[in-house]
Design an enzyme around this catalytic site. Structure first.
Site, PDB file in Angstrom:
ATOM      1  N   THR A  17       0.830  -1.204   0.000  1.00 54.41           N
ATOM      2  CA  THR A  17       0.000   0.000   0.000  1.00 54.41           C
ATOM      3  C   THR A  17       0.866   1.257   0.000  1.00 54.41           C
ATOM      4  O   THR A  17       0.536   2.258  -0.600  1.00 54.41           O
ATOM      5  CB  THR A  17      -0.917   0.019   1.246  1.00 54.41           C
ATOM      6  OG1 THR A  17      -1.621  -1.217   1.325  1.00 54.41           O
ATOM      7  CG2 THR A  17      -1.924   1.138   1.189  1.00 54.41           C
ATOM      8  N   ARG A  21       7.836  -2.709   2.646  1.00 53.47           N
ATOM      9  CA  ARG A  21       8.001  -2.823   4.096  1.00 53.47           C
ATOM     10  C   ARG A  21       8.352  -4.251   4.457  1.00 53.47           C
ATOM     11  O   ARG A  21       7.638  -5.187   4.076  1.00 53.47           O
ATOM     12  CB  ARG A  21       6.729  -2.404   4.830  1.00 53.47           C
ATOM     13  CG  ARG A  21       6.503  -0.924   4.729  1.00 53.47           C
ATOM     14  CD  ARG A  21       5.333  -0.469   5.548  1.00 53.47           C
ATOM     15  NE  ARG A  21       5.026   0.902   5.167  1.00 53.47           N
ATOM     16  CZ  ARG A  21       3.924   1.540   5.493  1.00 53.47           C
ATOM     17  NH1 ARG A  21       3.013   0.943   6.237  1.00 53.47           N
ATOM     18  NH2 ARG A  21       3.724   2.785   5.110  1.00 53.47           N
ATOM     19  N   SER A 112       6.250   3.572   8.584  1.00 54.73           N
ATOM     20  CA  SER A 112       5.093   4.263   9.131  1.00 54.73           C
ATOM     21  C   SER A 112       4.806   3.927  10.590  1.00 54.73           C
ATOM     22  O   SER A 112       5.651   4.111  11.454  1.00 54.73           O
ATOM     23  CB  SER A 112       3.887   3.955   8.247  1.00 54.73           C
ATOM     24  OG  SER A 112       2.807   4.746   8.622  1.00 54.73           O
ATOM     25  N   HIS A 113       3.626   3.366  10.842  1.00 55.36           N
ATOM     26  CA  HIS A 113       3.180   3.110  12.209  1.00 55.36           C
ATOM     27  C   HIS A 113       3.671   1.755  12.717  1.00 55.36           C
ATOM     28  O   HIS A 113       3.374   1.375  13.839  1.00 55.36           O
ATOM     29  CB  HIS A 113       1.651   3.119  12.229  1.00 55.36           C
ATOM     30  CG  HIS A 113       1.096   2.184  11.196  1.00 55.36           C
ATOM     31  ND1 HIS A 113       1.181   2.451   9.848  1.00 55.36           N
ATOM     32  CD2 HIS A 113       0.523   0.971  11.307  1.00 55.36           C
ATOM     33  CE1 HIS A 113       0.667   1.448   9.170  1.00 55.36           C
ATOM     34  NE2 HIS A 113       0.255   0.529  10.030  1.00 55.36           N
ATOM     35  N   LYS A 125      10.170   3.950   0.361  1.00 56.65           N
ATOM     36  CA  LYS A 125       9.179   4.260  -0.672  1.00 56.65           C
ATOM     37  C   LYS A 125       9.660   5.413  -1.536  1.00 56.65           C
ATOM     38  O   LYS A 125      10.464   6.243  -1.107  1.00 56.65           O
ATOM     39  CB  LYS A 125       7.806   4.519  -0.084  1.00 56.65           C
ATOM     40  CG  LYS A 125       7.633   5.821   0.618  1.00 56.65           C
ATOM     41  CD  LYS A 125       6.147   6.014   0.905  1.00 56.65           C
ATOM     42  CE  LYS A 125       5.924   7.312   1.641  1.00 56.65           C
ATOM     43  NZ  LYS A 125       4.519   7.686   1.660  1.00 56.65           N
ATOM     44  N   ASP A 276       2.002   9.302  14.072  1.00 57.56           N
ATOM     45  CA  ASP A 276       2.652   7.992  13.961  1.00 57.56           C
ATOM     46  C   ASP A 276       4.144   8.095  13.639  1.00 57.56           C
ATOM     47  O   ASP A 276       4.722   9.184  13.672  1.00 57.56           O
ATOM     48  CB  ASP A 276       1.945   7.168  12.882  1.00 57.56           C
ATOM     49  CG  ASP A 276       2.187   7.724  11.498  1.00 57.56           C
ATOM     50  OD1 ASP A 276       2.385   8.944  11.371  1.00 57.56           O
ATOM     51  OD2 ASP A 276       2.192   6.941  10.531  1.00 57.56           O
ATOM     52  N   ASP A 278       6.044   8.134  10.981  1.00 58.56           N
ATOM     53  CA  ASP A 278       6.567   9.094   9.997  1.00 58.56           C
ATOM     54  C   ASP A 278       5.741  10.373   9.909  1.00 58.56           C
ATOM     55  O   ASP A 278       5.952  11.183   9.008  1.00 58.56           O
ATOM     56  CB  ASP A 278       6.680   8.433   8.617  1.00 58.56           C
ATOM     57  CG  ASP A 278       5.335   7.945   8.084  1.00 58.56           C
ATOM     58  OD1 ASP A 278       4.445   7.662   8.902  1.00 58.56           O
ATOM     59  OD2 ASP A 278       5.182   7.850   6.857  1.00 58.56           O
ATOM     60  N   ASP A 280       2.519  11.089   9.288  1.00 55.55           N
ATOM     61  CA  ASP A 280       1.420  11.393   8.373  1.00 55.55           C
ATOM     62  C   ASP A 280       0.055  11.043   8.946  1.00 55.55           C
ATOM     63  O   ASP A 280      -0.964  11.498   8.444  1.00 55.55           O
ATOM     64  CB  ASP A 280       1.632  10.755   6.987  1.00 55.55           C
ATOM     65  CG  ASP A 280       1.875   9.261   7.038  1.00 55.55           C
ATOM     66  OD1 ASP A 280       1.807   8.685   8.141  1.00 55.55           O
ATOM     67  OD2 ASP A 280       2.145   8.669   5.978  1.00 55.55           O
ATOM     68  N   ARG A 281       0.025  10.239  10.002  1.00 56.20           N
ATOM     69  CA  ARG A 281      -1.273   9.889  10.598  1.00 56.20           C
ATOM     70  C   ARG A 281      -1.582  10.774  11.798  1.00 56.20           C
ATOM     71  O   ARG A 281      -0.680  11.351  12.392  1.00 56.20           O
ATOM     72  CB  ARG A 281      -1.256   8.441  11.083  1.00 56.20           C
ATOM     73  CG  ARG A 281      -1.084   7.446   9.975  1.00 56.20           C
ATOM     74  CD  ARG A 281      -1.211   6.045  10.519  1.00 56.20           C
ATOM     75  NE  ARG A 281      -1.167   5.094   9.429  1.00 56.20           N
ATOM     76  CZ  ARG A 281      -1.725   3.892   9.470  1.00 56.20           C
ATOM     77  NH1 ARG A 281      -2.347   3.489  10.557  1.00 56.20           N
ATOM     78  NH2 ARG A 281      -1.651   3.101   8.431  1.00 56.20           N
ATOM     79  N   THR A 343      -7.913   2.135  -0.976  1.00 59.65           N
ATOM     80  CA  THR A 343      -7.007   2.441   0.131  1.00 59.65           C
ATOM     81  C   THR A 343      -5.616   2.738  -0.423  1.00 59.65           C
ATOM     82  O   THR A 343      -5.117   2.015  -1.276  1.00 59.65           O
ATOM     83  CB  THR A 343      -6.947   1.234   1.081  1.00 59.65           C
ATOM     84  OG1 THR A 343      -8.230   1.088   1.676  1.00 59.65           O
ATOM     85  CG2 THR A 343      -5.900   1.413   2.158  1.00 59.65           C
ATOM     86  N   GLU A 362      -8.707   9.233   5.138  1.00 53.00           N
ATOM     87  CA  GLU A 362      -8.858   7.785   5.215  1.00 53.00           C
ATOM     88  C   GLU A 362      -9.177   7.369   6.640  1.00 53.00           C
ATOM     89  O   GLU A 362      -8.723   8.006   7.599  1.00 53.00           O
ATOM     90  CB  GLU A 362      -7.561   7.105   4.793  1.00 53.00           C
ATOM     91  CG  GLU A 362      -7.198   7.300   3.343  1.00 53.00           C
ATOM     92  CD  GLU A 362      -6.005   6.430   2.979  1.00 53.00           C
ATOM     93  OE1 GLU A 362      -6.229   5.348   2.452  1.00 53.00           O
ATOM     94  OE2 GLU A 362      -4.877   6.835   3.263  1.00 53.00           O
ATOM     95  N   GLU A 363      -9.878   6.247   6.728  1.00 56.23           N
ATOM     96  CA  GLU A 363     -10.207   5.699   8.038  1.00 56.23           C
ATOM     97  C   GLU A 363      -8.963   5.321   8.832  1.00 56.23           C
ATOM     98  O   GLU A 363      -9.001   5.215  10.039  1.00 56.23           O
ATOM     99  CB  GLU A 363     -11.125   4.478   7.891  1.00 56.23           C
ATOM    100  CG  GLU A 363     -10.654   3.391   6.924  1.00 56.23           C
ATOM    101  CD  GLU A 363      -9.418   2.653   7.336  1.00 56.23           C
ATOM    102  OE1 GLU A 363      -9.287   2.399   8.542  1.00 56.23           O
ATOM    103  OE2 GLU A 363      -8.606   2.334   6.456  1.00 56.23           O
ATOM    104  N   LYS A 375      -0.643  12.454   3.345  1.00 56.39           N
ATOM    105  CA  LYS A 375      -1.457  12.827   4.486  1.00 56.39           C
ATOM    106  C   LYS A 375      -0.555  13.488   5.518  1.00 56.39           C
ATOM    107  O   LYS A 375       0.663  13.340   5.455  1.00 56.39           O
ATOM    108  CB  LYS A 375      -2.187  11.621   5.051  1.00 56.39           C
ATOM    109  CG  LYS A 375      -1.335  10.416   5.384  1.00 56.39           C
ATOM    110  CD  LYS A 375      -2.262   9.246   5.685  1.00 56.39           C
ATOM    111  CE  LYS A 375      -1.515   8.045   6.234  1.00 56.39           C
ATOM    112  NZ  LYS A 375      -1.026   7.161   5.192  1.00 56.39           N
ATOM    113  N   ARG A 495      -8.902  -6.849   7.465  1.00 56.01           N
ATOM    114  CA  ARG A 495      -9.573  -5.670   8.018  1.00 56.01           C
ATOM    115  C   ARG A 495     -11.055  -5.764   7.695  1.00 56.01           C
ATOM    116  O   ARG A 495     -11.435  -6.019   6.540  1.00 56.01           O
ATOM    117  CB  ARG A 495      -9.024  -4.390   7.407  1.00 56.01           C
ATOM    118  CG  ARG A 495      -7.537  -4.173   7.634  1.00 56.01           C
ATOM    119  CD  ARG A 495      -7.210  -2.689   7.578  1.00 56.01           C
ATOM    120  NE  ARG A 495      -5.805  -2.396   7.420  1.00 56.01           N
ATOM    121  CZ  ARG A 495      -4.889  -2.472   8.378  1.00 56.01           C
ATOM    122  NH1 ARG A 495      -5.240  -2.886   9.588  1.00 56.01           N
ATOM    123  NH2 ARG A 495      -3.636  -2.160   8.138  1.00 56.01           N
TER     124      ARG A 495
END
Ligand code: G16
Length: 542
Positions: A17, A21, A112-113, A125, A276, A278, A280-281, A343, A362-363, A375, A495
């Site tokens: 996504t 990773r 990321s997270h 990335k 998070d 990096d 972005d969240r 997503t 996004e959720e 984001k 999910r």
């Protein structure tokens, strides 16, 4: 001197996504990182003499890979690399630097997270010149190159000092070490009314911002405490650590429960937020109230004109398919477009570039706007603060009034992590196989209106992305969505996204899990979650 090193391909370098990773020991295999970096460059055209932006979230192995990228970029003919001091750039900051300095693209090192450390996760990335994640046609090309790679080029430039701001020449390339925070802080100052926010803090407004020992620490300190005058102590866990203090830097109700608990106390601060690995969240919690990311998107959009950057209104809103449809109601009221994408933030890039959408969300705790192409956790916090400052209301008041006007989309995501990959795929296959027969049937007294496998037709470039999640729609507007995560590094993560719409006249203050109980049971009946996964409950509920 440039050396050409013979190498053998790995067959598992397919970006997910958001980039590649894997566990750190996977990246530490001989030539593993080098292969992937060279494959990125092999998949690109026209970068000779151009600028590459480079940075990461500071997790374990960040510094080593920064040096590798520098040496491989020099050997491949980049003219310049702009690297964040200490190898640090949050994902939104990197996106901004790419855009501001008109770079050819950028490499961001982050998982990321996901947790960090010698046995935890790492990621690489590539972002394109608009500052956003590479679209699928590029990530597919990178994967194709990684499967046939025979050699990579590397320059003998020794270890570059990435801790001192300044410029050096190495291997025929310029390396500029830049302040990781400055450009980003300036961008935020250009979007929001910092004077109004300073007044908010002067008035005694109290906030907690938890950086979870990840990349946003220095950004948050500079913006909230130094530029906006928030009290010292507003920023928590602000020292970035390579292993994030051994926590998951995932701002959700499981991994940031301490913040939730603090915000539910009678003497809680006015506003709590976290971001998070990096940056972005975001997680948004008001005094006594958690705001789901889907609701946050809707509320931010409904109130965005409070900020100077959005004073003239929004062109449109985009959300990922599993995100609740709360934002759709806002778009409808504003008379603007609403776009439903798969997503992955990369799908918003075209809509933002084409001026079709101004705010996206996004959720999975991501919200952002056309100011960059990623984001942006701190941006979301600043927009929330702007709303509270202008409306002189609490988060609770903003949310309650929003639901009273638009109705409430009760929403929750249930994650089944680390499921055996074969079993998870079997579940999706079985479900896909019975889609056609679901419409018209009832489960737990809920009538299924339609069921489909989501495919996205990009309205800008016409590309089609299929199999982006299975949707089951019920009469009355409720919905359950099933998909497999594209960011995990161990087994598969199933999910399940559950949503129930309650109109303004309905009961708007129910407990979310209770409000969704029938749908949750129906989801298991429909997909056989327990039967396939062997789990009787999700590992994470958000
Ligand atoms: C990434 C993507 C997001 C996506 C999220 C979850 O976020 O950028 O667009 O929503 O993963 O994806 P999945 O459900 O496939 O795990 P991040 O913050 O991990 O870069």
């Amino acid at each position: 001197m440039t050396r050409i090193i013979a190498t053998k391909p790995y067959d598992d370098q397919k970006p997910g996504t958001s980039g590649l990773r894997k566990k750190v020991p996977v990246f530490q295999q001989e030539n593993y990182a080098e292969n992937f970096i060279q494959s990125i460059f092999d998949a690109l055209d026209g970068y000779k003499g151009k600028t590459l932006v480079l940075g990461g979230d500071g997790r374990f192995y960040n510094r080593e890979v920064i040096q590798k990228v520098l040496a491989i970029a020099a050997a491949n003919g980049f003219g310049k690399v702009m690297v964040g001091q200490g190898g640090i750039l949050s994902t939104p900051a990197a996106s901004n630097v790419i855009r501001k300095y008109k770079a050819f693209g950028g490499i961001i090192l982050s998982a990321s997270h996901n947790p960090g450390g010698p046995h935890e996760d790492f990621g690489i990335k590539y972002n394109i010149d608009n500052g956003g994640p590479a679209p699928e046609k590029i990530t597919d090309a990178i994967f194709a190159k990684s499967k046939t790679i025979k050699e990579y080029k590397i320059a003998d430039i020794g270890e570059i000092d990435i801790d001192r701001i300044g410029t050096v020449e190495a291997g025929g390339m310029t390396i500029e070490v830049i302040d990781s925070v400055k450009d980003y802080a300036e961008l935020m100052e250009s979007l929001f009314d910092f004077k109004a926010l300073q007044k908010l803090f002067e008035s005694g407004f109290r906030m907690r911002f938890d950086s979870m020992h990840a990349v946003t620490g220095p950004y948050a300190k500079e913006i909230f405490e130094h530029r906006l005058g928030a009290a010292e102590g507003t920023c928590r866990n602000f020292k970035p650590l390579p292993d994030f203090g051994r926590h998951h830097p995932d701002p959700n109700l499981v991994h940031c429960k301490h913040l939730y608990d603090e915000m539910m106390k009678p003497d809680a601060p006015d506003f709590g937020a976290a971001s998070d690995g990096d940056g972005d969240r975001n997680l948004i919690i008001g005094k006594g109230i958690f705001i789901t990311p889907s609701d946050s998107l809707a509320m931010l959009c409904a109130n965005a004109t409070v900020a100077p950057a959005y004073a003239n209104g929004l062109a449109g809103i985009a959300r990922s398919m599993p995100t609740s449809r709360a934002a759709d109601r806002v778009a409808e009221k504003l008379g603007i477009g609403i776009y439903e994408t798969p997503t992955g933030w990369k799908f918003f890039g075209n809509l933002l570039d084409a001026g079709k959408a101004t705010i996206c969300g996004e959720e999975s705790a991501g919200t952002g706007s056309n100011h960059i192409r990623e984001k942006d956790g701190l941006w979301a916090v600043l927009l929330w603060l702007s709303i509270l400052a202008v409306r002189s209301e609490s988060v609770q008041q903003v949310a309650t009034k929003h639901w009273a006007e638009f109705g409430r989309n009760y929403y929750s995501r249930h994650d089944y992590e680390g499921v055996d990959s074969g079993r998870a795929h079997a579940l999706m296959e079985e479900l896909g196989g019975k889609l056609a027969s679901l419409a018209g049937t009832s489960v737990r007294g809920l009538k299924i209106e339609k069921a489909d496998d989501f495919a996205y037709h990009d309205p800008v470039d016409g590309s089609v992305s299929e199999h982006q999640g299975i949707r089951v729609h019920f009469e009355g507007g409720s919905r359950v969505v099933f998909r497999l995560s594209g960011t995990g590094t161990e087994g598969a993560t199933l999910r399940v996204y559950i949503e129930h719409y309650e109109p303004p006249t309905g009961k708007l203050d129910k407990d979310t899990q209770k409000a969704l109980a029938d749908l949750i049971a129906a989801a298991d009946d429909i997909a056989g979650i327990a039967r396939h996964t062997g789990r009787d409950k999700p590992s994470v509920i958000t």
